[in-house]
Motif scaffolding. Structure first.
Motif, PDB file in Angstrom:
ATOM      1  N   SER A  21     -76.409 -27.322   0.281  1.00  0.00           N
ATOM      2  CA  SER A  21     -75.787 -26.019   0.494  1.00  0.00           C
ATOM      3  C   SER A  21     -75.214 -26.030   1.899  1.00  0.00           C
ATOM      4  CB  SER A  21     -76.799 -24.883   0.314  1.00  0.00           C
ATOM      5  OG  SER A  21     -76.191 -23.628   0.525  1.00  0.00           O
ATOM      6  N   ALA A  22     -74.068 -26.677   2.027  1.00  0.00           N
ATOM      7  CA  ALA A  22     -73.421 -26.830   3.324  1.00  0.00           C
ATOM      8  C   ALA A  22     -71.945 -27.102   3.080  1.00  0.00           C
ATOM      9  CB  ALA A  22     -74.055 -27.982   4.109  1.00  0.00           C
ATOM     10  N   PRO A  23     -71.085 -26.675   3.984  1.00  0.00           N
ATOM     11  CA  PRO A  23     -69.663 -26.942   3.808  1.00  0.00           C
ATOM     12  C   PRO A  23     -69.372 -28.441   3.782  1.00  0.00           C
ATOM     13  CG  PRO A  23     -70.033 -25.285   5.522  1.00  0.00           C
ATOM     14  CD  PRO A  23     -71.366 -25.876   5.204  1.00  0.00           C
ATOM     15  N   LEU A  24     -68.525 -28.863   2.858  1.00  0.00           N
ATOM     16  CA  LEU A  24     -68.092 -30.262   2.776  1.00  0.00           C
ATOM     17  C   LEU A  24     -66.574 -30.296   2.772  1.00  0.00           C
ATOM     18  CD1 LEU A  24     -70.432 -31.709  -0.026  1.00  0.00           C
ATOM     19  CD2 LEU A  24     -70.721 -31.929   2.448  1.00  0.00           C
ATOM     20  N   GLU A  55     -71.593 -24.294  -5.111  1.00  0.00           N
ATOM     21  CA  GLU A  55     -70.163 -24.484  -5.328  1.00  0.00           C
ATOM     22  C   GLU A  55     -69.317 -23.466  -4.567  1.00  0.00           C
ATOM     23  OE1 GLU A  55     -68.709 -25.991  -9.227  1.00  0.00           O
ATOM     24  OE2 GLU A  55     -70.645 -25.240  -9.939  1.00  0.00           O
ATOM     25  N   GLU A  56     -69.912 -22.347  -4.215  1.00  0.00           N
ATOM     26  CA  GLU A  56     -69.159 -21.351  -3.454  1.00  0.00           C
ATOM     27  C   GLU A  56     -68.829 -21.841  -2.047  1.00  0.00           C
ATOM     28  OE1 GLU A  56     -69.895 -17.038  -4.131  1.00  0.00           O
ATOM     29  OE2 GLU A  56     -71.766 -17.742  -4.998  1.00  0.00           O
ATOM     30  N   GLU A  57     -69.528 -22.893  -1.598  1.00  0.00           N
ATOM     31  CA  GLU A  57     -69.224 -23.493  -0.302  1.00  0.00           C
ATOM     32  C   GLU A  57     -68.041 -24.452  -0.392  1.00  0.00           C
ATOM     33  OE1 GLU A  57     -70.476 -23.032   2.639  1.00  0.00           O
ATOM     34  OE2 GLU A  57     -72.444 -22.098   2.409  1.00  0.00           O
ATOM     35  N   LEU A  58     -67.579 -24.750  -1.621  1.00  0.00           N
ATOM     36  CA  LEU A  58     -66.563 -25.780  -1.819  1.00  0.00           C
ATOM     37  C   LEU A  58     -65.211 -25.174  -2.176  1.00  0.00           C
ATOM     38  CD1 LEU A  58     -68.617 -28.293  -4.017  1.00  0.00           C
ATOM     39  CD2 LEU A  58     -68.347 -28.308  -1.529  1.00  0.00           C
ATOM     40  N   SER A  59     -64.168 -25.821  -1.738  1.00  0.00           N
ATOM     41  CA  SER A  59     -62.828 -25.433  -2.166  1.00  0.00           C
ATOM     42  C   SER A  59     -62.644 -25.805  -3.629  1.00  0.00           C
ATOM     43  CB  SER A  59     -61.781 -26.155  -1.324  1.00  0.00           C
ATOM     44  OG  SER A  59     -61.796 -27.546  -1.617  1.00  0.00           O
ATOM     45  N   ALA A  60     -61.611 -25.240  -4.255  1.00  0.00           N
ATOM     46  CA  ALA A  60     -61.324 -25.576  -5.650  1.00  0.00           C
ATOM     47  C   ALA A  60     -61.078 -27.070  -5.795  1.00  0.00           C
ATOM     48  CB  ALA A  60     -60.117 -24.781  -6.143  1.00  0.00           C
ATOM     49  N   GLN A  61     -60.349 -27.671  -4.852  1.00  0.00           N
ATOM     50  CA  GLN A  61     -60.051 -29.100  -4.930  1.00  0.00           C
ATOM     51  C   GLN A  61     -61.331 -29.930  -4.888  1.00  0.00           C
ATOM     52  OE1 GLN A  61     -57.324 -30.688  -5.682  1.00  0.00           O
ATOM     53  NE2 GLN A  61     -58.383 -32.658  -5.532  1.00  0.00           N
ATOM     54  N   ASN A  62     -62.259 -29.560  -4.028  1.00  0.00           N
ATOM     55  CA  ASN A  62     -63.510 -30.312  -3.936  1.00  0.00           C
ATOM     56  C   ASN A  62     -64.373 -30.123  -5.171  1.00  0.00           C
ATOM     57  OD1 ASN A  62     -62.739 -31.302  -1.483  1.00  0.00           O
ATOM     58  ND2 ASN A  62     -64.009 -29.907  -0.272  1.00  0.00           N
ATOM     59  N   SER A  85     -69.556 -30.933 -16.485  1.00  0.00           N
ATOM     60  CA  SER A  85     -68.238 -31.440 -16.104  1.00  0.00           C
ATOM     61  C   SER A  85     -67.119 -30.547 -16.629  1.00  0.00           C
ATOM     62  CB  SER A  85     -68.052 -32.873 -16.616  1.00  0.00           C
ATOM     63  OG  SER A  85     -68.075 -32.915 -18.034  1.00  0.00           O
ATOM     64  N   LYS A  86     -67.412 -29.766 -17.672  1.00  0.00           N
ATOM     65  CA  LYS A  86     -66.410 -28.853 -18.225  1.00  0.00           C
ATOM     66  C   LYS A  86     -66.856 -27.396 -18.146  1.00  0.00           C
ATOM     67  CE  LYS A  86     -64.406 -32.402 -21.165  1.00  0.00           C
ATOM     68  NZ  LYS A  86     -63.999 -32.829 -22.534  1.00  0.00           N
ATOM     69  N   TYR A  87     -67.806 -27.140 -17.216  1.00  0.00           N
ATOM     70  CA  TYR A  87     -68.333 -25.792 -17.001  1.00  0.00           C
ATOM     71  C   TYR A  87     -67.860 -25.315 -15.624  1.00  0.00           C
ATOM     72  CZ  TYR A  87     -71.915 -22.300 -15.723  1.00  0.00           C
ATOM     73  OH  TYR A  87     -72.566 -21.174 -15.304  1.00  0.00           O
ATOM     74  N   TRP A  88     -67.165 -24.179 -15.616  1.00  0.00           N
ATOM     75  CA  TRP A  88     -66.555 -23.679 -14.395  1.00  0.00           C
ATOM     76  C   TRP A  88     -66.916 -22.214 -14.167  1.00  0.00           C
ATOM     77  CZ3 TRP A  88     -63.707 -27.061 -11.414  1.00  0.00           C
ATOM     78  CH2 TRP A  88     -63.373 -28.281 -12.038  1.00  0.00           C
ATOM     79  N   VAL A  89     -67.056 -21.860 -12.903  1.00  0.00           N
ATOM     80  CA  VAL A  89     -67.279 -20.470 -12.506  1.00  0.00           C
ATOM     81  C   VAL A  89     -66.178 -20.080 -11.521  1.00  0.00           C
ATOM     82  CG1 VAL A  89     -68.856 -18.802 -11.492  1.00  0.00           C
ATOM     83  CG2 VAL A  89     -69.780 -20.757 -12.767  1.00  0.00           C
ATOM     84  N   LEU A  90     -65.541 -18.950 -11.780  1.00  0.00           N
ATOM     85  CA  LEU A  90     -64.580 -18.386 -10.834  1.00  0.00           C
ATOM     86  C   LEU A  90     -65.321 -17.329 -10.038  1.00  0.00           C
ATOM     87  CD1 LEU A  90     -61.431 -18.033 -13.135  1.00  0.00           C
ATOM     88  CD2 LEU A  90     -62.143 -19.976 -11.725  1.00  0.00           C
ATOM     89  N   TYR A  91     -65.586 -17.612  -8.781  1.00  0.00           N
ATOM     90  CA  TYR A  91     -66.474 -16.787  -7.978  1.00  0.00           C
ATOM     91  C   TYR A  91     -65.763 -15.615  -7.347  1.00  0.00           C
ATOM     92  CZ  TYR A  91     -69.939 -20.506  -8.326  1.00  0.00           C
ATOM     93  OH  TYR A  91     -70.840 -21.409  -8.802  1.00  0.00           O
TER      94      TYR A  91
END
Length: 305
Positions: free
Chosen positions: A85-88, A110-117, A145-151
Motif C-alpha cells: 500500500s504505497a505509491p508506485l 489499487e487506489e494508489e495506482l494510476s490506470a496505466q499501472n 485479471s479481468k476484474y476491475w473497479v472504477l474508484y
C-alpha cells in the motif's frame, strides 16, 4: 516495523541478520526506504513468508528499490506473500509485475495506482502460466485479471476511468463502478455489457448520477445473449426501477434494500412474479455494513469471487 527512522530500521534489520534470526513475516510501515535499508532487507527476503510495504504519511520512497526487491523475490526457492500500500511509478510497477510468478498472494491498494499501472498488473497476471495459483486482493488470479473497479477517488481523474473502459472487449468480465456516471463513461461502458459476467453500481455519499443512464444500461442488458449478475448498493438504488424490465437477463440481483422505496419494492415483486422462470432468478438483500461488517464482507467476497 513501524514508523522507525531510516537508521533505526537499518540497524534492526542488520542486527537480526547477524543473529541469524529468521523473520517470517515483516511489515515495513511508514519507513522511508534508502540504499542501506534496502540492502539490510534483501537477505531476509530469502526466508520470509510475507512482506508488507505500507505508507500512510509519506510515499516511503519505494520506487527506486522495487527492482532489487523483485529480483530477490525471483531468486527464492518458494513463493512469498506481498502486501503493498504505497505509491508506485510505472517502472516500479513493471518490476512488481515481473516477480508475480513467485508470489502466492498479493494484497495491493489499487487506489494508489494510476490506470496505466493497474493495466500493467492485470495484464501481467493474465500472462502467468498458472494465474489460478496467485490470489490478488482475495480474488483468484484468473478472475482478477479481468476484474476491475472504477474508484470514487478518481472522480477528478476522468482519464483514468476512460482508459480502463477503453480496454478491448473481453478484457472486462467483472466491473464494479464507484464513480459518477457521465455521457462518456456510459457510452464507453455499454459495449462491455454484452460480454461481462458481473456489474456493480455502488454509491456511498450520492446517487452517482445514475438516473440519466440507467435506462440505457437496462436496454443493453435486455439485449444480452446470456444472464448477468448485478450488485447495486447505496443511494443509487433509488434509480433501480428500469432494471425491472430486464430481470429475465439477470441471474442474481443484490440490492441495498434500505434505499429501495416502497413503490419500487412493490414493482420489483410484481416484476419477479412475471418472470418466465422465477426459480432461475435470485434476489438477495445486501447486508448493512454498519450493522454487521463481517457478514457484509463475507457476502461481498462471495459475490465478487
Amino acid at each position: 516495523m513501524e514508523s522507525l527512522d531510516e537508521a533505526s530500521a537499518e540497524t534492526l534489520l542488520r542486527g537480526l541478520h547477524k543473529s541469524q534470526a529468521k523473520i517470517k513475516r515483516l511489515k515495513i510501515e511508514d519507513v522511508r526506504m534508502t540504499d542501506s535499508t534496502t540492502q539490510a532487507l534483501l537477505p531476509h527476503l530469502d526466508v520470509m513468508d510475507k512482506l508488507g510495504l505500507k505508507s500512510w504519511s509519506n510515499d516511503m520512497n519505494l520506487n527506486p528499490y522495487m527492482e532489487d526487491i523483485s529480483r530477490k523475490i525471483m531468486d527464492r526457492q518458494n513463493k512469498i506473500q506481498l502486501d503493498i500500500s504505497a505509491p508506485l511509478d510505472e517502472n516500479a510497477t513493471h518490476w512488481l509485475a515481473w516477480c508475480l510468478s513467485n508470489v502466492s498472494d498479493l494484497e495491493i491498494d489499487e487506489e494508489e495506482l494510476s490506470a496505466q499501472n493497474r493495466i500493467i498488473l492485470h495484464e501481467a497476471v493474465e500472462r502467468l502460466t498458472n494465474p489460478q495459483d496467485l490470489t490478488v486482493n482475495d480474488v483468484n488470479g484468473d478472475r482478477w485479471s479481468k476484474y476491475w473497479v472504477l474508484y470514487g477517488d478518481h472522480l477528478d481523474q476522468p482519464d483514468n476511468v476512460m482508459q480502463i473502459l477503453q480496454l478491448p472487449l473481453g478484457k472486462i468480465e467483472i466491473l464494479n463502478i464507484c464513480v459518477r456516471m457521465t455521457d462518456s463513461t456510459t457510452q464507453a461502458l455499454l459495449p462491455h455489457l454484452d460480454v461481462m459476467d458481473k456489474l456493480g453500481l455502488v454509491s456511498v455519499y450520492n446517487d452517482m448520477n445514475l438516473n440519466p443512464y440507467i435506462e440505457d444500461i437496462s436496454r443493453k442488458i435486455m439485449d444480452r445473449q446470456n444472464k448477468i449478475q448485478i450488485w447495486m448498493e447505496g443511494p443509487a438504488v433509488k434509480h433501480v426501477r428500469p432494471l425491472f424490465q430486464c430481470l429475465d437477463k439477470i441471474s442474481k440481483l443484490y440490492l441495498g434494500m434500505k434505499h429501495l422505496t416502497s413503490e419500487n419494492n412493490r414493482l420489483l415483486e410484481e416484476a419477479i412474479q412475471r418472470l418466465h422462470s422465477p426459480q432461475d432468478f435470485v434476489l438477495e438483500e445486501i447486508v448493512d455494513v454498519h450493522t454487521d461488517k463481517d457478514q457484509y464482507l463475507a457476502q461481498y467476497k462471495e459475490f465478487w469471487q
